[in-house]
Write a protein that holds these residues in place. Structure first.
Motif, PDB file in Angstrom:
ATOM      1  N   ASP A  81      -3.486  -9.515 -10.461  1.00 58.09           N
ATOM      2  CA  ASP A  81      -3.273  -9.057  -9.090  1.00 58.09           C
ATOM      3  C   ASP A  81      -2.732  -7.633  -9.050  1.00 58.09           C
ATOM      4  O   ASP A  81      -2.204  -7.201  -8.036  1.00 58.09           O
ATOM      5  N   GLY A  82      -2.893  -6.909 -10.156  1.00 65.74           N
ATOM      6  CA  GLY A  82      -2.495  -5.503 -10.178  1.00 65.74           C
ATOM      7  C   GLY A  82      -1.050  -5.335 -10.573  1.00 65.74           C
ATOM      8  O   GLY A  82      -0.141  -5.931  -9.982  1.00 65.74           O
ATOM      9  N   ILE A  83      -0.836  -4.551 -11.639  1.00 64.54           N
ATOM     10  CA  ILE A  83       0.519  -4.205 -12.060  1.00 64.54           C
ATOM     11  C   ILE A  83       0.692  -2.708 -11.806  1.00 64.54           C
ATOM     12  O   ILE A  83       0.052  -1.882 -12.490  1.00 64.54           O
ATOM     13  N   ALA A  84       1.511  -2.349 -10.810  1.00 63.37           N
ATOM     14  CA  ALA A  84       1.876  -0.944 -10.630  1.00 63.37           C
ATOM     15  C   ALA A  84       2.827  -0.592 -11.756  1.00 63.37           C
ATOM     16  O   ALA A  84       3.723  -1.374 -12.096  1.00 63.37           O
ATOM     17  N   ALA A  85       2.621   0.568 -12.363  1.00 63.44           N
ATOM     18  CA  ALA A  85       3.471   0.961 -13.501  1.00 63.44           C
ATOM     19  C   ALA A  85       3.765   2.448 -13.406  1.00 63.44           C
ATOM     20  O   ALA A  85       2.886   3.231 -13.037  1.00 63.44           O
ATOM     21  N   ALA A  86       4.990   2.815 -13.726  1.00 61.42           N
ATOM     22  CA  ALA A  86       5.339   4.234 -13.701  1.00 61.42           C
ATOM     23  C   ALA A  86       6.431   4.521 -14.717  1.00 61.42           C
ATOM     24  O   ALA A  86       7.423   3.790 -14.801  1.00 61.42           O
ATOM     25  N   LEU A  87       6.209   5.577 -15.459  1.00 58.73           N
ATOM     26  CA  LEU A  87       7.256   6.105 -16.332  1.00 58.73           C
ATOM     27  C   LEU A  87       8.090   7.069 -15.526  1.00 58.73           C
ATOM     28  O   LEU A  87       7.552   7.863 -14.735  1.00 58.73           O
ATOM     29  N   LYS A  88       9.408   7.012 -15.708  1.00 60.27           N
ATOM     30  CA  LYS A  88      10.277   7.981 -15.027  1.00 60.27           C
ATOM     31  C   LYS A  88      10.306   9.281 -15.821  1.00 60.27           C
ATOM     32  O   LYS A  88      10.596   9.272 -17.017  1.00 60.27           O
ATOM     33  N   ARG A  89       9.986  10.361 -15.170  1.00 54.76           N
ATOM     34  CA  ARG A  89       9.958  11.669 -15.847  1.00 54.76           C
ATOM     35  C   ARG A  89      11.357  12.137 -16.187  1.00 54.76           C
ATOM     36  O   ARG A  89      12.308  11.836 -15.491  1.00 54.76           O
ATOM     37  N   GLN A  98       0.847  -1.207   0.000  1.00 51.46           N
ATOM     38  CA  GLN A  98       0.000   0.000   0.000  1.00 51.46           C
ATOM     39  C   GLN A  98       0.884   1.260   0.000  1.00 51.46           C
ATOM     40  O   GLN A  98       0.634   2.211  -0.748  1.00 51.46           O
ATOM     41  N   THR A  99       1.919   1.258   0.829  1.00 52.03           N
ATOM     42  CA  THR A  99       2.859   2.384   0.858  1.00 52.03           C
ATOM     43  C   THR A  99       3.573   2.531  -0.484  1.00 52.03           C
ATOM     44  O   THR A  99       3.768   3.645  -0.987  1.00 52.03           O
ATOM     45  N   PHE A 100       3.925   1.386  -1.068  1.00 54.27           N
ATOM     46  CA  PHE A 100       4.581   1.362  -2.386  1.00 54.27           C
ATOM     47  C   PHE A 100       3.668   2.021  -3.440  1.00 54.27           C
ATOM     48  O   PHE A 100       4.104   2.894  -4.203  1.00 54.27           O
ATOM     49  N   ASN A 101       2.402   1.624  -3.469  1.00 54.00           N
ATOM     50  CA  ASN A 101       1.464   2.200  -4.442  1.00 54.00           C
ATOM     51  C   ASN A 101       1.317   3.711  -4.242  1.00 54.00           C
ATOM     52  O   ASN A 101       1.258   4.478  -5.213  1.00 54.00           O
ATOM     53  N   GLN A 102       1.238   4.111  -2.971  1.00 50.17           N
ATOM     54  CA  GLN A 102       1.113   5.543  -2.635  1.00 50.17           C
ATOM     55  C   GLN A 102       2.323   6.320  -3.169  1.00 50.17           C
ATOM     56  O   GLN A 102       2.187   7.390  -3.751  1.00 50.17           O
ATOM     57  N   ARG A 103       3.493   5.716  -2.977  1.00 49.01           N
ATOM     58  CA  ARG A 103       4.733   6.367  -3.434  1.00 49.01           C
ATOM     59  C   ARG A 103       4.719   6.512  -4.954  1.00 49.01           C
ATOM     60  O   ARG A 103       5.072   7.568  -5.487  1.00 49.01           O
ATOM     61  N   ILE A 104       4.304   5.461  -5.656  1.00 44.70           N
ATOM     62  CA  ILE A 104       4.246   5.530  -7.128  1.00 44.70           C
ATOM     63  C   ILE A 104       3.281   6.642  -7.551  1.00 44.70           C
ATOM     64  O   ILE A 104       3.525   7.386  -8.493  1.00 44.70           O
ATOM     65  N   ALA A 105       2.177   6.752  -6.833  1.00 43.55           N
ATOM     66  CA  ALA A 105       1.162   7.747  -7.189  1.00 43.55           C
ATOM     67  C   ALA A 105       1.647   9.169  -6.941  1.00 43.55           C
ATOM     68  O   ALA A 105       1.275  10.092  -7.677  1.00 43.55           O
ATOM     69  N   GLU A 106       2.474   9.354  -5.914  1.00 44.20           N
ATOM     70  CA  GLU A 106       2.778  10.717  -5.456  1.00 44.20           C
ATOM     71  C   GLU A 106       4.181  11.208  -5.800  1.00 44.20           C
ATOM     72  O   GLU A 106       4.428  12.415  -5.739  1.00 44.20           O
TER      73      GLU A 106
END
Ligand code: DHB
Ligand code: MG
Length: 213
Positions: free
Chosen positions: A205-213, A184-192
């Protein structure tokens, strides 16, 4: 969704369209059982999704944290160009012995490098070979935040950070364990995190994904 349509039937529909398993993938699943490795590999359409995401960003280099039997690695490495490289890290030599056979059967040995060791110790040594196009995190949840820190520092601008189990079997809504809470903390960090342009892809089971700016 209508009451007669279940998530299982939707998953089966997407698997049949986009992620039918060939004999290599079926062998990996059978060998996972035979060798008594944990039956926690990603699902076929999650593999296809990771492959698709890799292709979307034109990935040539991927670091995977958590090899297990090489199932997700086979999906991702199949999305790499011939000169591409998947470096996959696992603490267990038993896992890697199976994974090595998996990549051989898939004809991917040239494209895949297996690294044995605790990722927390191994990853800093890989940094000199970066920056990488993509990182996929699917190992012990206790270290997800540390893996994310490493990934942010070691993917290129425009590169992609992904992680499995972002939904924790639905428990992400109401964590029942330290591991659930950490994700949950990990997802929050990705979001913020202002360095990231993130999203939680809520399939499987959910894939968190993030592009690096
Ligand atoms: C667990 C870990 C995983 O990566 C997964 O996909 C499912 C379960 C676990 O540790 O229980
Ligand atoms: Mg997982």
């Amino acid at each position: 969704m209508s009451q007669t349509t279940t998530y299982e039937s939707i998953d089966a529909y997407i698997n049949a369209l986009y992620a039918p398993e060939d004999e290599v993938l079926a062998w990996i699943q059978a060998e996972t059982q035979r060798a008594e490795l944990p039956a926690i590999s990603i699902r076929p359409f999650e593999g296809r999704l990771l492959q698709f995401l890799a292709q979307m960003i034109g990935a040539k280099t991927i670091v995977e944290i958590g090899t297990l039997a090489g199932y997700s690695g086979t999906w991702m490495a199949r999305g790499l160009p011939a000169e591409g490289k998947l470096i996959t890290v696992d603490a267990s030599s038993k896992h890697l012995d199976v994974a090595r056979q998996s990549f051989e059967r898939a004809g991917l040995s040239e494209r895949v490098e297996l690294v044995q060791g605790n990722a927390i110790e191994v990853l800093p040594k890989l940094s000199e070979r970066g920056p990488f196009d993509m990182v996929f995190i699917d190992a012990d949840k206790d270290s997800y935040l540390a893996y994310l820190d490493w990934a942010i520092d070691n993917v290129r601008t425009g590169g992609l950070i992904t992680a499995h189990n972002a939904l924790r079997g639905g428990r992400i809504i109401a964590p029942e364990s330290d591991a659930d809470q950490l994700v949950q903390t990990f997802n929050q960090r990705i979001a913020e995190d202002p360095q990231l342009n993130g999203m939680l892809i809520g399939v499987g089971d959910g894939i968190a994904a993030a592009l690096k700016r």
